[in-house]
Scaffold this motif. Sequence first.
Motif, mmCIF file in Angstrom:
data_model
loop_
_atom_site.group_PDB
_atom_site.id
_atom_site.type_symbol
_atom_site.label_atom_id
_atom_site.label_comp_id
_atom_site.label_asym_id
_atom_site.label_seq_id
_atom_site.Cartn_x
_atom_site.Cartn_y
_atom_site.Cartn_z
ATOM 1 N N ASN A 1 0.699 -1.243 0.160
ATOM 2 C CA ASN A 1 -0.046 0.110 -0.139
ATOM 3 C C ASN A 1 0.832 1.310 -0.068
ATOM 4 O OD1 ASN A 1 -2.476 -1.172 -0.240
ATOM 5 N ND2 ASN A 1 -2.547 -1.609 1.966
ATOM 6 N N TRP A 2 1.804 1.209 0.797
ATOM 7 C CA TRP A 2 2.802 2.194 0.753
ATOM 8 C C TRP A 2 3.323 2.622 -0.523
ATOM 9 C CZ3 TRP A 2 5.767 0.428 5.593
ATOM 10 C CH2 TRP A 2 5.048 0.766 6.715
ATOM 11 N N PHE B 1 5.609 10.621 2.199
ATOM 12 C CA PHE B 1 5.498 10.007 3.432
ATOM 13 C C PHE B 1 5.482 8.543 3.260
ATOM 14 C CE2 PHE B 1 3.477 14.112 4.502
ATOM 15 C CZ PHE B 1 4.644 14.651 5.480
ATOM 16 N N ALA B 2 4.638 8.262 2.341
ATOM 17 C CA ALA B 2 4.514 6.664 1.886
ATOM 18 C C ALA B 2 5.894 6.129 1.373
ATOM 19 C CB ALA B 2 3.568 6.339 1.044
ATOM 20 N N ASP B 3 6.426 6.910 0.632
ATOM 21 C CA ASP B 3 7.744 6.702 -0.167
ATOM 22 C C ASP B 3 8.848 6.408 0.916
ATOM 23 O OD1 ASP B 3 9.349 5.999 -2.109
ATOM 24 O OD2 ASP B 3 10.385 8.274 -1.943
ATOM 25 N N ASN C 1 12.199 2.800 4.330
ATOM 26 C CA ASN C 1 12.683 2.595 5.597
ATOM 27 C C ASN C 1 12.373 1.127 6.145
ATOM 28 O OD1 ASN C 1 14.688 4.762 6.413
ATOM 29 N ND2 ASN C 1 12.946 6.089 5.831
ATOM 30 N N LEU C 2 11.501 0.413 5.609
ATOM 31 C CA LEU C 2 10.969 -0.588 5.965
ATOM 32 C C LEU C 2 11.865 -1.980 6.461
ATOM 33 C CD1 LEU C 2 8.399 -2.183 7.182
ATOM 34 C CD2 LEU C 2 8.077 -3.134 4.956
ATOM 35 N N TYR C 3 12.883 -1.991 5.557
ATOM 36 C CA TYR C 3 13.842 -3.171 5.593
ATOM 37 C C TYR C 3 14.884 -2.662 6.707
ATOM 38 C CZ TYR C 3 17.391 -6.562 4.221
ATOM 39 O OH TYR C 3 18.214 -7.733 4.220
ATOM 40 N N ASN D 1 16.648 -3.625 12.406
ATOM 41 C CA ASN D 1 17.121 -2.946 13.480
ATOM 42 C C ASN D 1 16.615 -3.439 14.740
ATOM 43 O OD1 ASN D 1 18.041 -1.258 15.533
ATOM 44 N ND2 ASN D 1 17.443 0.523 14.470
ATOM 45 N N ARG D 2 17.415 -4.146 15.707
ATOM 46 C CA ARG D 2 17.241 -4.800 16.809
ATOM 47 C C ARG D 2 16.566 -3.743 17.715
ATOM 48 N NH1 ARG D 2 19.280 -9.952 17.343
ATOM 49 N NH2 ARG D 2 20.922 -10.410 15.914
ATOM 50 N N ASN D 3 16.558 -2.674 17.768
ATOM 51 C CA ASN D 3 15.937 -1.786 18.679
ATOM 52 C C ASN D 3 14.618 -1.165 18.055
ATOM 53 O OD1 ASN D 3 17.932 -1.545 20.678
ATOM 54 N ND2 ASN D 3 19.118 -0.174 19.279
ATOM 55 N N SER D 4 14.253 -1.643 16.941
ATOM 56 C CA SER D 4 12.755 -1.394 16.391
ATOM 57 C C SER D 4 11.744 -2.232 16.781
ATOM 58 C CB SER D 4 12.937 -1.439 14.749
ATOM 59 O OG SER D 4 11.792 -1.378 14.023
ATOM 60 N N LEU D 5 10.732 -1.630 16.868
ATOM 61 C CA LEU D 5 9.513 -2.333 17.219
ATOM 62 C C LEU D 5 9.121 -3.471 16.248
ATOM 63 C CD1 LEU D 5 7.322 0.327 18.987
ATOM 64 C CD2 LEU D 5 8.760 -1.282 19.947
ATOM 65 N N PHE D 6 9.530 -3.223 14.830
ATOM 66 C CA PHE D 6 9.332 -4.106 13.807
ATOM 67 C C PHE D 6 10.240 -5.259 13.753
ATOM 68 C CE2 PHE D 6 7.212 -0.745 11.264
ATOM 69 C CZ PHE D 6 6.254 -1.438 10.765
#
Length: 146
Positions: A44-45, A56-58, A63-65, A70-75
């Motif tokens: 969707n982004w 913003f979607a771009d 940055n998703l990957y 990133n171990r500090n990320s909530l993802f």
Amino acid sequence: SEDAVAEIINQNVARGLIPLASTLVDETTFCADPFKIVSFMAENWANDAVKNSNPFADSLQMNLYRWINNRNSLFFTPAMQRHVHKIVCKTFGILVGKLRQLGTDVFQAGLHTLILSTRKLSLDQARGHCDYLIRAIREVPCMKYL
């Protein structure tokens, strides 16, 4: 006899020396539902970035990957990270294979670097060949957003 073999196997399973079939589940099973959600968001982004020129979607999809790794990320979850890395490597292999199929020499290929030779002598020919490569690669379903 078969009964003796079955008894030995049952004893080894009870001691934990042989894992049960239920413990042999691939870790991607545990991240399948979250992966579907993340891939739906990313798609969707990407659509919003391309169709509506939404910066913003771009930025989110670009940055998703990084967030997944990133171990500090909530993802971040190790299973999701490994699953996404496998998909990225597989997709990169498809990209390199398609480039070779289209007549391009691949000198160096890594997830962060891709050095190609078009074998064209003039800049205009090379630019035209690169435009052709981009169009041809975008026809591959998993690469339409490149």
